[in-house]
Design a protein around this motif. Sequence first.
Motif, short mmCIF file in Angstrom:
data_model
loop_
_atom_site.label_atom_id
_atom_site.label_comp_id
_atom_site.label_asym_id
_atom_site.label_seq_id
_atom_site.Cartn_x
_atom_site.Cartn_y
_atom_site.Cartn_z
N LYS A 1 -8.35 13.72 2.44
CA LYS A 1 -6.92 13.39 2.52
C LYS A 1 -6.47 13.36 3.98
O LYS A 1 -6.94 14.14 4.80
N VAL B 1 1.75 0.98 2.33
CA VAL B 1 0.90 1.07 1.14
C VAL B 1 0.37 2.48 0.96
O VAL B 1 -0.06 3.13 1.90
N LYS C 1 -0.92 12.90 6.61
CA LYS C 1 0.29 12.43 5.93
C LYS C 1 0.26 12.87 4.47
O LYS C 1 1.23 13.43 3.95
N MET C 2 -0.90 12.65 3.84
CA MET C 2 -1.02 12.97 2.42
C MET C 2 -0.95 14.48 2.18
O MET C 2 -0.37 14.93 1.20
N PHE D 1 -2.46 4.75 -0.50
CA PHE D 1 -3.86 4.57 -0.89
C PHE D 1 -4.44 5.87 -1.46
O PHE D 1 -4.21 6.95 -0.92
N GLN D 2 -5.14 5.76 -2.58
CA GLN D 2 -5.73 6.95 -3.18
C GLN D 2 -7.11 6.65 -3.73
O GLN D 2 -7.40 5.53 -4.14
N PHE E 1 -4.63 1.94 5.81
CA PHE E 1 -3.28 1.92 5.23
C PHE E 1 -2.32 2.89 5.89
O PHE E 1 -1.17 2.94 5.54
#
Lengths: 207, 319
Positions: free
Chosen positions: A162, B191, A165-166, B193-194, B186
């Motif tokens: 990850k 967008v 940001k995530m 993204f995963q 991305f």
Amino acid sequence: MTPIYVSLIEDDADIRQGLKLLLKGTPGFSCVAAYSDCESALREIPNDPPDVLLMDIQLPGMSGIDGVRRIKKLLPDLDVIMLTIHDDDKRVFESLCAGACGYLVKTTPPAKLLDAIQEVYNGGAPMSASIARLVIQSFRRSSDSNLTAREQEILALLCKGKSYKMIAEALHLSKGTVHSHLKKIYKKLEVNSMTEAVAKAHQERLV
Amino acid sequence: MEGLHDGWIACGGRRYASFTNLDPGEYRFRVKATNGDGVWGEHEASIRIVMTPPFWQTVWFYLASCGAILLAAYTLFQYRVRAQVKKSLELERIRLFEREKVREQIARDYHDEMGHKITKVALFTELIARNVNGITAELKEHLTKVVEASQSLALDARDFIWALNPEKDSLYEMCLHLQEFGNALFEETAVNFQVHGLSEDLLRCKLDMEWKRHLTLLFKEGMNNALKHARCKNVVLEVNAQSGVLQMTLFDDGVGLFHGNGHGPDFPSNVFKENRGNGAGLENMKRRAQILNGALDIRSLEDGGTKVEFSSKLPSNGY
């Protein structure tokens, strides 16, 4: 605002010169000194300590990894960022254990390179998923891993690949907070690998 | 004794007869007697004697033991052959690994050189851009192109080194690699993204260099297409490896494929040309899937968006 004082160790004369000029020409940064090897840096750095040290991993003479270890003994609070050409997991991990608090791939565009230095100065640098996995393994080996639950969460997410940001989104934290957690993880990794090394040395002497 | 002697045997006054070492078989023991005056009795007495052979003397036993001996010899032979094959395979595997290691080392050294040079290009172009007074927009654009070209060269080289590295040989590493690529691609866009289905179980699934290379390039192309043409908000890469079958699917929720010539209903032709034709990209992806003996299904979804699905039997000849 006072600029970030940066020194660097890089054996390639052109890159050394280029980085020096880049830092000098960017507001918010100041280049203190540029050394061509660890030996001269170790001699001179205590007289003129910077905020951040950029250190090439592959150097003639003393390697960057040994260099970090020695320099952190002289200046424990110095932030050292490793510069590397390829994200070679093993050597990057070793330098993190030796006390570096981040690494940058040299071919990163200059503007991003500067951002990253700023980022590391404010907190820890990002870690790739494979490095995060090595870090977790290393903490698992030590009996009393002193990572907080939050730090473990962040490591686990990094391990899954990850991005910052995530992670910030997933844990409802600001990016800055994620950074400061990471800086602590780097610090603990250094302490942890030191105790591990000491324990190992003890064991070997006993056997 | 019928079956043993041809004629009568006189026994004199003995009132018993003894036979030893009778072979297995059927016999008839016949007795005639005289009285004290030498007159032969009218009747003779007889008994049937059947000597059953011990089990080790039966035909079946002979056959079975011959069979067993043959079988044992065959198994031993097989075992030795197999052991030898295994040994040479192991040797071959080590040799291959070493060769790959050497190849990787050479590529790595070269990459080191190249990396330093690319770093210089990037650094000095940046310095030129900063130091030229009154730099025109056009000149700036040219300089940006130099930097971009060198950056993509550096990234390609890193990918290449990664694909050559025999230590990074699992489906897990490959998915991580794709995820890192996607994250970077991305990151600065709107967008999301995963990657779904990524777990350390995939570490057990070994992929060789060819698989790694073609699969990564296939899905990178897919992600690039999604970013450039699909106008989507979400991109999901799904990985599923079960009972020897690999299924990797890239979904987006964009505008879907336009019949025959790329993404989007109002696809401007110049963009089309600039990207060397999206058709060529799709063809390339199909070609890669074919090389891996896999099926590639690219289609628009009913509720909008595009699906790129690769499925194939996993190679069992991993390290």
